[in-house]
Write an enzyme that holds these catalytic residues in place. Structure first.
Site, PDB file in Angstrom:
ATOM      1  N   ARG A  34       0.848  -1.178   0.000  1.00  0.00           N
ATOM      2  CA  ARG A  34       0.000   0.000   0.000  1.00  0.00           C
ATOM      3  C   ARG A  34       0.889   1.234   0.000  1.00  0.00           C
ATOM      4  O   ARG A  34       1.890   1.269   0.722  1.00  0.00           O
ATOM      5  CB  ARG A  34      -0.919   0.028   1.225  1.00  0.00           C
ATOM      6  CG  ARG A  34      -2.120  -0.897   1.111  1.00  0.00           C
ATOM      7  CD  ARG A  34      -3.034  -0.758   2.311  1.00  0.00           C
ATOM      8  NE  ARG A  34      -4.164  -1.678   2.223  1.00  0.00           N
ATOM      9  CZ  ARG A  34      -4.954  -1.985   3.240  1.00  0.00           C
ATOM     10  NH1 ARG A  34      -4.727  -1.451   4.432  1.00  0.00           N
ATOM     11  NH2 ARG A  34      -5.965  -2.822   3.082  1.00  0.00           N
ATOM     12  N   GLU A  83      16.701  19.874  12.519  1.00  0.00           N
ATOM     13  CA  GLU A  83      15.950  18.919  13.320  1.00  0.00           C
ATOM     14  C   GLU A  83      15.755  19.384  14.757  1.00  0.00           C
ATOM     15  O   GLU A  83      14.730  19.092  15.381  1.00  0.00           O
ATOM     16  CB  GLU A  83      16.650  17.549  13.291  1.00  0.00           C
ATOM     17  CG  GLU A  83      16.566  16.831  11.959  1.00  0.00           C
ATOM     18  CD  GLU A  83      17.577  17.352  10.940  1.00  0.00           C
ATOM     19  OE1 GLU A  83      18.459  18.153  11.327  1.00  0.00           O
ATOM     20  OE2 GLU A  83      17.483  16.950   9.758  1.00  0.00           O
ATOM     21  N   PHE A 108      18.447  11.231  12.435  1.00  0.00           N
ATOM     22  CA  PHE A 108      18.497  12.644  12.787  1.00  0.00           C
ATOM     23  C   PHE A 108      17.750  12.912  14.096  1.00  0.00           C
ATOM     24  O   PHE A 108      18.174  13.743  14.903  1.00  0.00           O
ATOM     25  CB  PHE A 108      17.903  13.492  11.665  1.00  0.00           C
ATOM     26  CG  PHE A 108      18.618  13.352  10.348  1.00  0.00           C
ATOM     27  CD1 PHE A 108      19.954  12.975  10.301  1.00  0.00           C
ATOM     28  CD2 PHE A 108      17.963  13.581   9.154  1.00  0.00           C
ATOM     29  CE1 PHE A 108      20.621  12.840   9.089  1.00  0.00           C
ATOM     30  CE2 PHE A 108      18.616  13.452   7.940  1.00  0.00           C
ATOM     31  CZ  PHE A 108      19.947  13.080   7.900  1.00  0.00           C
ATOM     32  N   ARG A 191       8.093   3.642   4.853  1.00  0.00           N
ATOM     33  CA  ARG A 191       7.443   4.622   3.994  1.00  0.00           C
ATOM     34  C   ARG A 191       7.431   4.154   2.540  1.00  0.00           C
ATOM     35  O   ARG A 191       8.005   3.125   2.199  1.00  0.00           O
ATOM     36  CB  ARG A 191       8.140   5.986   4.129  1.00  0.00           C
ATOM     37  CG  ARG A 191       9.650   6.005   3.975  1.00  0.00           C
ATOM     38  CD  ARG A 191      10.134   6.067   2.548  1.00  0.00           C
ATOM     39  NE  ARG A 191       9.509   7.169   1.855  1.00  0.00           N
ATOM     40  CZ  ARG A 191       9.217   7.172   0.563  1.00  0.00           C
ATOM     41  NH1 ARG A 191       9.502   6.114  -0.178  1.00  0.00           N
ATOM     42  NH2 ARG A 191       8.662   8.201  -0.014  1.00  0.00           N
TER      43      ARG A 191
END
Length: 338
Positions: A34, A83, A108, A191
């Site tokens: 997905r 960050e 990070f 991701r």
């Protein structure tokens, strides 16, 4: 990264194709996936929860937050490549009553912004969610981007809940669950085109709960993140050799579901293997081993994880084989241990 591919037609010029070790998919050939499950889940949640905001450090595309940004531009904040500023702004948003989701790469957040997360968010017990891509060995870019130590770093931080989802379904269900939880959360993120596997097992994410995905008499694999997917694949491979493998998925690393882990590990006659996409130092393996030892539970215990080393750069399938976290490598290790 660039690669040159030559057209077999005589006289044709070479074509330069672009590939990326940064956003390489962990999905196998033909595996169901997905797209951007976190981005879509957060955008959908924001339709009904007006307190949800999204922030990132120049990485919306690479953390799937661009889906949220496109649908809710007035609640999206681009902080640039800073960050520490990202985490400070996240803390400020939480103090104002918003539920901020901050995204960046796991290296990070854990290395560069650690003190800001610790002092500005965790110590204050703020309702902030830190969602980070490229956990463990999910990029081929080498030590600068491979977060092989993020769990070790964050497990030691008081008040911080830690989530390591397995697949697209896990991410889709975990996103609203961590939004509903009052307190700081760190979630590892897969991701892009994320594999979909847990829907076959009637799975439902519950924060703080481990789930027995399948039972087995010979081996119990206790796993988190993408290694649960690999554990299920290894179970099918080992079944061909008459090895019956159970898989206990642990999506919440902290707080650990110690009752379920103790109960399943205490069942006699099977070896316990912890499998994690993280260094063998400071992650799920050490957490489980310590819990079992404290409670006098002593099965045959083995650990599949990344070495205590700075890892190589390269193609992910090659690296996963090299460092023992591919399905085939894990299956071979378990067979050798039996």
């Amino acid at each position: 990264m660039n690669s040159i591919v030559r057209n077999p037609a005589a006289g044709s010029a070479p074509q330069r194709l672009k590939t990326s070790a940064m956003i390489a998919s962990i999905a196998g050939e033909g595996q169901r996936t997905r797209p951007a499950p976190f981005g879509h889940a957060l955008a959908a949640l924001a339709e009904v929860r007006k307190d949800i905001v999204g922030l990132t450090a120049d990485l919306s595309k690479y953390t799937d937050l661009h889906i949220f940004a496109r649908q809710h531009p007035e609640r999206f904040f681009q902080m640039g490549m800073a960050e520490q500023l990202l985490m400070g702004a996240t803390a400020g948003m939480a103090r104002e009553g918003f539920v901020p989701f901050a995204t960046t790469y796991a290296v990070f957040a854990s290395r560069r912004a650690y003190d800001f997360i610790c002092m500005a968010i965790a110590e204050e017990n703020l309702n902030a969610k830190i969602v980070c891509a490229l956990p463990g060995l999910t990029t081929g870019y080498g030590p600068s981007h491979q977060a092989t130590d993020d769990l070790a770093i964050f497990r030691a931080m008081p008040k911080l809940t830690i989530v390591d989802p397995c697949d697209a379904l896990d991410i889709e269900q975990a996103t609203p669950a961590i939004a509903a939880y009052k307190g700081p959360v760190y979630m590892r993120l897969l991701r892009g085109n994320v594999p979909l596997v847990l829907d076959e097992y009637n799975y439902k994410f519950e924060l703080g709960k481990a789930k027995m995905i399948r039972d087995g008499r010979d081996v119990l694999i206790i796993s988190s993140g993408l290694m649960t997917m690999r554990a299920l694949e290894a179970a099918r491979l080992l079944q061909k050799d008459s090895v019956d493998v159970g898989v206990l998925h642990v999506p919440t690393i902290k707080p650990l579901d110690v009752e379920t882990i103790r109960r399943e590990a205490a069942k006699s006659g099977r070896m316990v293997v912890v499998a994690e996409n993280h260094s063998v130092v400071g992650g799920l393996g050490e957490a489980v081993a310590c819990e079992l030892l404290r409670n006098g539970i002593a099965p045959r215990f083995r650990h599949v994880g990344l070495p205590d080393a700075f890892l190589d750069a390269g193609a992910l399938p090659t690296l996963h084989d090299r460092y023992g976290i591919s399905t085939e490598a894990m299956s071979a290790s378990i067979k050798a241990w039996l």
